[in-house]
Design an enzyme around this catalytic site. Structure first.
Site, PDB file in Angstrom:
ATOM      1  N   CYS A 274       0.840  -1.196   0.000  1.00  0.00           N
ATOM      2  CA  CYS A 274       0.000   0.000   0.000  1.00  0.00           C
ATOM      3  C   CYS A 274       0.880   1.254   0.000  1.00  0.00           C
ATOM      4  O   CYS A 274       1.911   1.297   0.670  1.00  0.00           O
ATOM      5  CB  CYS A 274      -0.948   0.098   1.186  1.00  0.00           C
TER       6      CYS A 274
ATOM      7  N   ARG B 140       4.172  -0.385  -4.664  1.00  0.00           N
ATOM      8  CA  ARG B 140       3.859  -0.823  -3.303  1.00  0.00           C
ATOM      9  C   ARG B 140       2.559  -1.631  -3.227  1.00  0.00           C
ATOM     10  O   ARG B 140       2.222  -2.191  -2.195  1.00  0.00           O
ATOM     11  CB  ARG B 140       3.716   0.395  -2.384  1.00  0.00           C
TER      12      ARG B 140
ATOM     13  N   TRP C 208      -2.534  -2.886  -1.656  1.00  0.00           N
ATOM     14  CA  TRP C 208      -2.163  -4.303  -1.723  1.00  0.00           C
ATOM     15  C   TRP C 208      -3.013  -4.963  -0.660  1.00  0.00           C
ATOM     16  O   TRP C 208      -2.806  -4.758   0.536  1.00  0.00           O
ATOM     17  CB  TRP C 208      -0.671  -4.467  -1.433  1.00  0.00           C
TER      18      TRP C 208
ATOM     19  N   ASN D  40      -1.808   2.708   5.415  1.00  0.00           N
ATOM     20  CA  ASN D  40      -0.894   1.612   5.063  1.00  0.00           C
ATOM     21  C   ASN D  40      -0.517   0.929   6.371  1.00  0.00           C
ATOM     22  O   ASN D  40      -0.069   1.596   7.303  1.00  0.00           O
ATOM     23  CB  ASN D  40       0.355   2.177   4.384  1.00  0.00           C
ATOM     24  N   GLY D  41      -0.692  -0.398   6.425  1.00  0.00           N
ATOM     25  CA  GLY D  41      -0.348  -1.135   7.644  1.00  0.00           C
ATOM     26  C   GLY D  41      -1.488  -2.060   8.025  1.00  0.00           C
ATOM     27  O   GLY D  41      -2.358  -2.367   7.195  1.00  0.00           O
TER      28      GLY D  41
ATOM     29  N   GLU E 266      18.522 -17.261  -6.270  1.00  0.00           N
ATOM     30  CA  GLU E 266      18.050 -15.975  -6.768  1.00  0.00           C
ATOM     31  C   GLU E 266      17.561 -16.101  -8.224  1.00  0.00           C
ATOM     32  O   GLU E 266      16.555 -15.505  -8.607  1.00  0.00           O
ATOM     33  CB  GLU E 266      19.153 -14.921  -6.642  1.00  0.00           C
TER      34      GLU E 266
ATOM     35  N   LYS F 204      13.738 -15.099  -9.265  1.00  0.00           N
ATOM     36  CA  LYS F 204      13.440 -14.107 -10.302  1.00  0.00           C
ATOM     37  C   LYS F 204      12.518 -14.725 -11.342  1.00  0.00           C
ATOM     38  O   LYS F 204      11.539 -14.114 -11.767  1.00  0.00           O
ATOM     39  CB  LYS F 204      14.739 -13.691 -10.971  1.00  0.00           C
TER      40      LYS F 204
ATOM     41  N   GLU G 189       8.926 -15.150  -9.894  1.00  0.00           N
ATOM     42  CA  GLU G 189       8.235 -13.886  -9.624  1.00  0.00           C
ATOM     43  C   GLU G 189       7.651 -13.245 -10.864  1.00  0.00           C
ATOM     44  O   GLU G 189       6.529 -12.775 -10.840  1.00  0.00           O
ATOM     45  CB  GLU G 189       9.240 -12.859  -9.082  1.00  0.00           C
TER      46      GLU G 189
ATOM     47  N   HIS H 163      20.113 -35.953  -4.564  1.00  0.00           N
ATOM     48  CA  HIS H 163      19.473 -36.477  -3.352  1.00  0.00           C
ATOM     49  C   HIS H 163      17.948 -36.366  -3.417  1.00  0.00           C
ATOM     50  O   HIS H 163      17.286 -36.440  -2.393  1.00  0.00           O
ATOM     51  CB  HIS H 163      20.003 -35.748  -2.114  1.00  0.00           C
TER      52      HIS H 163
ATOM     53  N   LYS I  35       6.322  -4.538  -3.665  1.00  0.00           N
ATOM     54  CA  LYS I  35       7.768  -4.371  -3.484  1.00  0.00           C
ATOM     55  C   LYS I  35       8.167  -4.405  -2.017  1.00  0.00           C
ATOM     56  O   LYS I  35       9.165  -5.002  -1.650  1.00  0.00           O
ATOM     57  CB  LYS I  35       8.199  -3.044  -4.101  1.00  0.00           C
TER      58      LYS I  35
HETATM   59  O1  M6R Z   1      13.053  -4.709   0.954  1.00  0.00           O
HETATM   60  P1  M6R Z   1      13.627  -6.054   1.256  1.00  0.00           P
HETATM   61  O2  M6R Z   1      14.923  -6.310   0.617  1.00  0.00           O
HETATM   62  O3  M6R Z   1      13.680  -6.329   2.733  1.00  0.00           O
HETATM   63  O4  M6R Z   1      12.578  -7.082   0.662  1.00  0.00           O
HETATM   64  C1  M6R Z   1      12.687  -8.461   0.892  1.00  0.00           C
HETATM   65  C2  M6R Z   1      11.872  -9.250  -0.094  1.00  0.00           C
HETATM   66  O5  M6R Z   1      10.513  -8.977   0.081  1.00  0.00           O
HETATM   67  C3  M6R Z   1      12.279  -8.937  -1.533  1.00  0.00           C
HETATM   68  O6  M6R Z   1      13.616  -9.205  -1.753  1.00  0.00           O
HETATM   69  C4  M6R Z   1      11.449  -9.781  -2.516  1.00  0.00           C
HETATM   70  O7  M6R Z   1      11.798 -11.116  -2.399  1.00  0.00           O
HETATM   71  C5  M6R Z   1      11.661  -9.249  -3.940  1.00  0.00           C
HETATM   72  N1  M6R Z   1      10.399  -9.174  -4.613  1.00  0.00           N
HETATM   73  C6  M6R Z   1      12.550 -10.110  -4.747  1.00  0.00           C
HETATM   74  O8  M6R Z   1      12.632  -9.757  -6.079  1.00  0.00           O
END
Ligand code: M6R
Length: 598
Positions: free
Chosen positions: A2, A28, A76, A102-103, A471, A475, A478, A494, A593
């Protein structure tokens, strides 16, 4: 998670300012949006399910929709699905109080029951809607708008950044607890937002509100007060980046722009910290940082950087562990003598904040490694080490992962008992150029095209390339919505090997030609024997390329920085796969994000 915005002093431009600001906060959350305008008359409110474009379209031709003060929200969802009713702003029974939030308000159900019992009617499923009704009740009891707002906020438990309009009053009332909120200070106008990009083009002067603080923005200016109502004079800070940094600069997506910004971002991270001639590393922020042992806590991509950092520290003789922040907060391991390092791009991730707070509660020293100046983590931890990547708007973290890896290399060099490793220092200096070489010559797009119909994508690596495998897979998941998994290369046999078929490409990162590399080449042969296509991300020193169906090359460099460079190839593969599949790359479904709820 949000985004909220508000402004006073923009006259006719109020509505346009809010909608533009919301478009800058869409990273956000983007499942519904709304605005409220007010001033000396009544309130106008419009909100729509969907992205900001839906709101923009609904506002088209609504000339009656005006006001001199305003607030806005991009959502969100947490409480209730993304519908027009659940979109913010929320109103009281009479439509005279509008609130964006927001929260999470943890005690909202009890408040809602109480208010419903007193005759208040609710229209949404949200926790937020109790706030305008609480204010309404206080106003009805004779309180002034400021007193009513303050009293209502005093009833809330949980996290919030809240902005509120009251009909007939040319003010925006603001409160903060555990959710980010920043004021923008300009000549004749004042702004508030969850993050600076929302108003950056109007001002670079900002005030970060602290937990428990309130503010009132009005045509006379702005005033910040503490929980007891006393006026405080917070410092006004200056933002170091430009409004253009939050645009796409001609790229199709923020993610692609941010991938290409990596050389610049890393130069910024290294600037003034690496001595070009002497081969030494100095990080001013780490002056007093001399840990016996280190616990790194983080989530998502930042957790992968933490895993990478823990390996660097261990290799240099400093006991270090990486932990998922959410697990660390709920079942903290013994941490006697450990310094706890929170790794977070945003510095606002609730899980990571919970972990660093738990560490502080137990008396541990804390360090924030973050990109976001003035963030909650930066303000709460004992020390802060900024990675200086600049604003990252794409939901998928890219340049900030490289920034975190680079920063953790610098940190390791600073705290390592050994004198700085000249080879690592020189590789760090070469890093921006090495990444540029990958960006200029990558065949990742062709590889992505080849495997567009894959059943799943697997990523493997050993040592420092294990976090890269994790990672790479994150990616891919996501932004492409395709099934992807990352494994430690040695773990494949394994169990996960059962998943490997001729339609599951395996991306293997192999650097150098040491024992680790040779073992990973062995793992490549194992998957090849099961007819799986192999894509080797490699510097060509080992035999990996010989057994691979495709090679994504990286320059030869120190294996510490090679893991950073190799990851860029995997970012490009995910990007092009998602782009070819027509996915909404910068705003993947269900994600946001900055995850400010646990
Ligand atoms: O702001 P942060 O680095 O603490 O966020 C952590 C994760 O939410 C963030 O890395 C998330 O996994 C991303 N969408 C990855 O691309």
């Amino acid at each position: 998670m949000c985004g909220i915005i508000g402004c006073v002093g923009r006259g006719e431009e109020t509505l346009g300012t809010l909608v533009h600001g919301l478009s800058k906060l869409e990273y956000r959350g983007y499942d519904s949006a709304g605005v409220a305008l007010g001033g000396t008359g009544g309130l106008g409110v419009l909100k729509r399910a969907g992205e900001i474009e839906a709101l923009r379209a609904a506002l088209e031709g609504r000339s009656e929709f005006s006001g001199s003060v305003g607030i806005g929200h991009t959502r969100w969802s947490t409480h209730g699905p993304p519908t027009d009713e659940n979109a913010h702003p929320h109103l009281d029974c009479e439509g005279r109080v509008a609130v964006v939030h927001n929260g999470i308000i943890e005690n909202y159900q009890a408040l809602r029951d109480e208010l419903a019992g007193a005759g208040h009617a609710f229209e949404s499923d949200t926790d937020t809607e109790v706030v305008p009704h609480l204010i309404e009740a206080e106003l009805a009891a004779g309180s002034s708008p400021e007193a009513a707002f303050r009293a209502a906020i005093g009833r809330l438990e949980g996290s919030f950044a809240i902005a509120c309009l009251v009909a007939g009053r040319e003010s925006v009332f603001v409160a903060r607890n555990d959710s980010p909120l920043v004021l923008g200070i300009a000549e004749g106008a004042t702004y508030l937002a969850s993050d600076v990009p929302a108003f950056r083009e109007f001002t670079d002067r900002v005030v970060y509100l602290e937990d428990g603080q309130f503010a009132e923005l009005s045509p006379d200016g702005w005033v910040v007060t503490d929980a007891a109502g006393a006026v405080v004079e917070p410092p006004i800070e200056t933002v170091s980046w430009d409004a253009e940094d939050t645009g796409k600069s001609g790229y199709d997506h923020f993610m692609l722009k941010e991938i290409h910004e990596q050389p610049r971002a890393l130069r910024q991270c290294l600037r003034g910290r690496v001595d070009e001639l002497g081969g030494s590393v100095t990080v001013e922020e780490l002056g007093a940082f001399d840990p016996e042992r280190v616990h790194l806590v983080a989530a998502g991509t930042s957790y992968h950087a933490a895993l990478y950092g823990a390996q660097l520290l261990c290799a240099d003789g400093i006991p270090a562990e990486a932990h998922y922040a959410h697990e660390y907060a709920s079942s903290p391991p013994p941490a006697a003598g450990a310094t706890v390092v929170g790794v977070s791009q945003s510095g606002e991730t609730a899980d990571t904040l919970a972990a660093t707070r738990e560490a502080r509660r137990r008396g541990a020293a804390t360090l924030a490694v973050t990109n976001t100046v003035g963030s909650t983590m930066a303000r709460e931890c004992d020390e802060t080490f900024y990675i200086r990547s600049g604003p990252e708007i794409g939901v998928a973290a890219t340049k900030t992962f490289a920034g975190q890896q680079t920063a953790l290399n610098l940190l390791t060099q600073v705290v390592s008992e050994a004198t700085p490793d000249r080879d690592v220092v020189s590789a760090l200096r070469d890093l921006p150029g090495d990444i540029q070489a990958v960006l200029d010559g990558s065949s990742a797009e062709a590889v992505a095209e080849t495997y567009l119909d894959a059943d799943a994508y697997f990523f493997i690596g050993r040592g420092l390339n294990y976090p890269v495998a994790l990672e790479g897979a994150l990616k891919m998941k996501e932004i492409s919505y395709e099934h992807a998994e990352g494994f430690a290369a040695g773990e494949l046999k394994h169990g996960p090997l059962a998943l490997v078929t001729e339609n599951t490409p395996v991306f293997a990162t192999v650097v150098g030609d040491d024992e680790l590399a040779r073992k990973t080449v062995g793992n490549i042969k194992e998957v090849e024997a099961r007819n799986a296509p192999v894509v080797a991300v490699t510097d060509g020193e080992s035999d990996a390329g010989r057994y691979a169906d495709h090679t994504l090359e990286i320059p030869r460099t120190n294996r510490r920085t090679a893991a950073i460079v190799a990851n860029v190839q995997l970012q490009l593969v995910s990007y092009h796969t998602a782009a070819k599949l027509g996915r909404p790359i910068d705003k993947p479904r269900n994600l946001a994000k900055s995850v400010t709820v646990e």
